[in-house]
Motif scaffolding. Structure first.
Motif, short mmCIF file in Angstrom:
data_model
loop_
_atom_site.label_atom_id
_atom_site.label_comp_id
_atom_site.label_asym_id
_atom_site.label_seq_id
_atom_site.Cartn_x
_atom_site.Cartn_y
_atom_site.Cartn_z
N GLN A 67 6.08 21.84 14.29
CA GLN A 67 7.36 21.58 13.65
C GLN A 67 8.37 22.68 13.97
O GLN A 67 9.56 22.42 14.20
CB GLN A 67 7.18 21.46 12.14
N GLU A 68 7.91 23.93 14.01
CA GLU A 68 8.81 25.03 14.34
C GLU A 68 9.35 24.90 15.76
O GLU A 68 10.52 25.21 16.02
CB GLU A 68 8.06 26.36 14.17
N ILE A 69 8.51 24.44 16.68
CA ILE A 69 8.95 24.27 18.06
C ILE A 69 10.06 23.23 18.15
O ILE A 69 11.06 23.42 18.86
CB ILE A 69 7.74 23.87 18.95
N ILE A 70 9.92 22.15 17.40
CA ILE A 70 10.98 21.13 17.38
C ILE A 70 12.25 21.71 16.77
O ILE A 70 13.36 21.50 17.26
CB ILE A 70 10.52 19.87 16.59
N ARG A 71 12.10 22.45 15.67
CA ARG A 71 13.27 23.06 15.03
C ARG A 71 13.99 24.02 15.99
O ARG A 71 15.22 24.05 16.05
CB ARG A 71 12.85 23.81 13.77
N ARG A 72 13.23 24.81 16.72
CA ARG A 72 13.83 25.76 17.67
C ARG A 72 14.61 25.02 18.76
O ARG A 72 15.65 25.50 19.21
CB ARG A 72 12.74 26.63 18.29
N LEU A 111 11.08 22.42 27.41
CA LEU A 111 9.85 22.53 28.21
C LEU A 111 8.65 22.86 27.33
O LEU A 111 7.55 22.33 27.53
CB LEU A 111 10.02 23.60 29.28
N VAL A 112 8.87 23.73 26.32
CA VAL A 112 7.79 24.06 25.40
C VAL A 112 7.38 22.82 24.60
O VAL A 112 6.18 22.55 24.41
CB VAL A 112 8.20 25.20 24.45
N MET A 113 8.36 22.05 24.16
CA MET A 113 8.06 20.79 23.46
C MET A 113 7.22 19.87 24.33
O MET A 113 6.24 19.26 23.87
CB MET A 113 9.35 20.08 23.05
N ASN A 114 7.61 19.77 25.59
CA ASN A 114 6.91 18.87 26.50
C ASN A 114 5.45 19.27 26.72
O ASN A 114 4.58 18.42 26.94
CB ASN A 114 7.64 18.81 27.85
N LYS A 116 7.97 15.11 20.19
CA LYS A 116 9.19 14.30 20.26
C LYS A 116 9.90 14.34 18.91
O LYS A 116 9.33 14.76 17.90
CB LYS A 116 8.85 12.86 20.65
N ALA A 117 11.14 13.87 18.91
CA ALA A 117 11.92 13.84 17.67
C ALA A 117 11.22 12.99 16.60
O ALA A 117 11.33 13.27 15.40
CB ALA A 117 13.32 13.28 17.94
N GLU A 118 10.47 11.99 17.04
CA GLU A 118 9.77 11.12 16.09
C GLU A 118 8.71 11.87 15.29
O GLU A 118 8.26 11.41 14.23
CB GLU A 118 9.10 9.95 16.82
N ASP A 119 8.29 13.03 15.80
CA ASP A 119 7.30 13.83 15.07
C ASP A 119 7.92 14.56 13.88
O ASP A 119 7.21 15.23 13.13
CB ASP A 119 6.67 14.85 16.02
N ARG A 120 9.21 14.43 13.74
CA ARG A 120 9.94 15.02 12.61
C ARG A 120 10.62 13.87 11.86
O ARG A 120 11.76 13.49 12.18
CB ARG A 120 10.95 16.04 13.13
N PRO A 121 9.97 13.25 10.87
CA PRO A 121 10.44 12.02 10.24
C PRO A 121 11.86 12.09 9.69
O PRO A 121 12.57 11.07 9.66
CB PRO A 121 9.43 11.78 9.12
N VAL A 122 12.30 13.27 9.24
CA VAL A 122 13.63 13.37 8.63
C VAL A 122 14.75 13.13 9.65
O VAL A 122 15.87 12.81 9.26
CB VAL A 122 13.82 14.74 7.96
N PRO A 142 -0.14 26.17 19.73
CA PRO A 142 1.22 25.97 19.21
C PRO A 142 1.85 27.20 18.57
O PRO A 142 3.06 27.40 18.68
CB PRO A 142 1.03 24.84 18.18
N VAL A 143 1.05 28.05 17.93
CA VAL A 143 1.60 29.27 17.33
C VAL A 143 2.19 30.18 18.40
O VAL A 143 3.29 30.73 18.25
CB VAL A 143 0.53 30.02 16.51
N ASN A 144 1.48 30.33 19.51
CA ASN A 144 1.98 31.17 20.59
C ASN A 144 3.14 30.51 21.33
O ASN A 144 4.08 31.18 21.77
CB ASN A 144 0.85 31.52 21.57
N LEU A 145 3.10 29.19 21.46
CA LEU A 145 4.22 28.49 22.09
C LEU A 145 5.46 28.55 21.21
O LEU A 145 6.59 28.58 21.71
CB LEU A 145 3.83 27.04 22.39
N ALA A 146 5.26 28.56 19.89
CA ALA A 146 6.40 28.68 18.98
C ALA A 146 7.09 30.03 19.17
O ALA A 146 8.32 30.13 19.05
CB ALA A 146 5.94 28.53 17.53
N TYR A 147 6.31 31.05 19.50
CA TYR A 147 6.91 32.36 19.79
C TYR A 147 7.75 32.28 21.07
O TYR A 147 8.83 32.88 21.15
CB TYR A 147 5.81 33.42 19.94
N GLU A 148 7.27 31.56 22.07
CA GLU A 148 8.05 31.38 23.30
C GLU A 148 9.38 30.71 22.98
O GLU A 148 10.42 31.08 23.53
CB GLU A 148 7.27 30.56 24.32
N SER A 149 9.35 29.71 22.12
CA SER A 149 10.60 29.02 21.74
C SER A 149 11.53 29.97 21.01
O SER A 149 12.74 29.97 21.24
CB SER A 149 10.28 27.82 20.84
N ALA A 150 10.97 30.79 20.13
CA ALA A 150 11.78 31.71 19.34
C ALA A 150 12.45 32.77 20.21
O ALA A 150 13.51 33.30 19.84
CB ALA A 150 10.93 32.38 18.27
#
Length: 494
Positions: free
Chosen positions: A302-307, A330-333, A338-344, A218-226
């Motif tokens: 969480q960062e991937i969802i935010r991105r 695609l990175v999220m998938n 999913k959005a449900e993973d972010r309760p707020v 996930p850390v490396n995938l978060a970089y892809e999203s960024a």
């Protein structure tokens, strides 16, 4: 957020490794320094425990043996390129960096203006720096770059560039943003050094992707999203795999550029280039400072969802292409996020559905989710922060923290200045008012004392909010996302 990264261990290992690389090249190393130096909030979010100014702290370990060269592309000066996260142009960011480095006692050697082709604005910037006792140098475009190696590594190529006199064992080459010419500056300096009989070396410092984490971590995938807007893709380094039989993670641009970089280094260094892969060129030790992989994975997810939500909002505003949001999705998938993973998210949408106005939900450190909505007096962000501070200070909901005698003159002034009789108090207005009330109210003071507790909290708005309000929320350290929807049908949104 649970800590998953040991910043002290990171500084220790990173310092040791860079010193080893300096010694590897007989005491002279040009270190290409990528990423954000002072405010690497992305790293702090995906590696909880990483200090946002961690790279600066690292440089301070080399205070007595390092000097800094800043690069800026003349084309970026000419077109007034803006650093999106700060809203300032690259030339102004260059000046800001110089001031910050000096404050920390770091030695600024000079500024190199790359790709200089006579641009008047770049020449004016050079003159401005020289007037303030900052040395500047010019590097020029090279025909056929990067394919024409014979021309590049010659007196008509790198040889035409100004040579920057350096005296320290470590020369850090950094920039206000990407595509500023850091690599070319390092290679140009190496050419001049070897012409002078100095056996200097080159290395690259880049935090992401982390080479010794799996490709799909996930850390490396978060970089892809960024970097979705740059079309960066993480890849297994094929050169490293072939040379050592070891799978490491790198990204497409470095891998694609490696054959050319290796050829140039070998030509400059008379065939003594030491690198067999782009991973070899790096000095990043961040992976060794991860102490809780589960916590880091959760933070990066969480960062991937935010991105993804940021990319969607940028598309809605016309500031990004749909392909950027599609890539983030695609990175999220890939991680089945999913959005449900972010309760707020659900909490804010439920509040908006019940009230019919923009609402924001935030999860506090104790796990409680607090909401705020737009009212006739203030914005949803203002309401949210006041409600959150009341909860943290254990104050009753019905308590009025803001005295009418303080709010009324602020509202009147804002109405007069904006010619808007329906002006809503922003978060900045409300916090200033709360500070004023703190002079006479113990309750206001108690609430304000908990402002720092909001750092690192997750929040989501049921619609997009103004950029000014969003920036102020983020300045409190709150990780905010918004639904990619406008708050109403009005075209004017500012």
């Amino acid at each position: 957020m649970k800590t998953g990264f040991d910043n002290k261990l990171y500084i220790q290992k990173q310092t040791e490794h860079i010193k080893q690389r300096i010694n590897q090249f007989q005491g002279k190393l040009y270190l290409e320094f990528g990423g954000k130096l002072f405010d690497d909030h992305h790293a702090a979010r995906v590696l909880p425990g990483f200090a946002a100014d961690g790279k600066l702290r690292l440089l301070q370990e080399f205070k007595d043996m390092a000097e800094i060269i800043l690069c800026i592309n003349a084309k970026d000066i000419e077109k007034n390129k803006v650093r999106a996260d700060l809203g300032i142009t690259y030339d102004m960011e260059c000046c800001r960096l110089i001031d910050k480095f000096r404050e920390m006692g770091l030695y600024i050697n000079s500024v190199v203006i790359t790709q200089y082709g006579g641009q008047e604005s770049a020449a004016a910037f050079s003159k401005k720096l020289e007037m303030r006792d900052v040395k500047t140098y010019f590097h020029y475009p090279i025909a056929g770059y990067p394919a024409n190696i014979d021309l590049i590594v010659s007196d008509e190529g790198y040889g035409k560039n100004d040579y920057v006199e350096t005296t320290k064992p470590l020369v850090v080459v950094t920039a206000p943003g990407p595509c500023s010419g850091k690599l070319a500056t390092c290679l140009s300096q190496l050419y001049h050094e070897y012409k002078r009989g100095v056996s200097a070396g080159y290395a690259k410092f880049e935090t992401f992707p982390i080479w010794n984490l799996p490709l799909k971590h996930p850390v490396n995938l978060a970089y892809e999203s960024a970097t979705a807007d740059l079309n960066d893709v993480n890849m297994i380094d094929p050169y490293h795999l072939e040379a050592y039989g070891e799978m490491t993670t790198n990204y497409n641009r470095d891998i694609e550029a490696f054959p050319v970089v290796r050829t140039i280094l070998n030509k400059i260094m008379d065939g003594k280039g030491v690198y067999k892969s782009p991973t070899d060129m790096g000095v990043n030790m961040a992976g060794y400072a991860i102490v809780d992989d589960k916590a880091v994975r959760a933070a990066a997810s969480q960062e991937i969802i935010r991105r993804y939500y940021k990319a969607c909002c940028d598309c809605k505003l016309g500031n990004a292409k749909q392909t950027t949001a599609d890539k983030c999705e695609l990175v999220m998938n890939q991680l089945d996020l999913k959005a449900e993973d972010r309760p707020v998210i659900k909490a804010s949408l439920d509040k908006a559905l019940a009230t019919g106005v923009t609402s924001i939900a935030m999860e506090l450190p104790d796990g409680h989710i607090i909401t705020g909505k737009t009212s006739n007096l203030m914005t949803a962000a203002s309401s949210l922060i006041l409600n959150s501070l009341k909860h943290l200070a254990n104050l009753p909901d019905e308590l009025l923290l803001l005295a009418p005698s303080v709010l009324e003159p602020i509202t009147a002034l804002k109405n007069n200045l904006s010619n808007d009789t329906n002006y809503l108090l922003t978060l900045e207005d409300v916090l200033i008012a709360l500070s004023v009330c703190g002079a006479t109210s113990d309750f206001a003071n108690k609430a304000l004392s908990h402002l720092g507790s909001l750092k690192g909290c997750e929040a989501h708005a049921s619609s997009m909010i103004t950029s000014g309000e969003e920036q102020f929320i983020k300045s409190l350290g709150i990780h905010l996302t918004c639904e990619p929807e406008f708050p109403n049908s009005e075209l004017y949104f500012a």
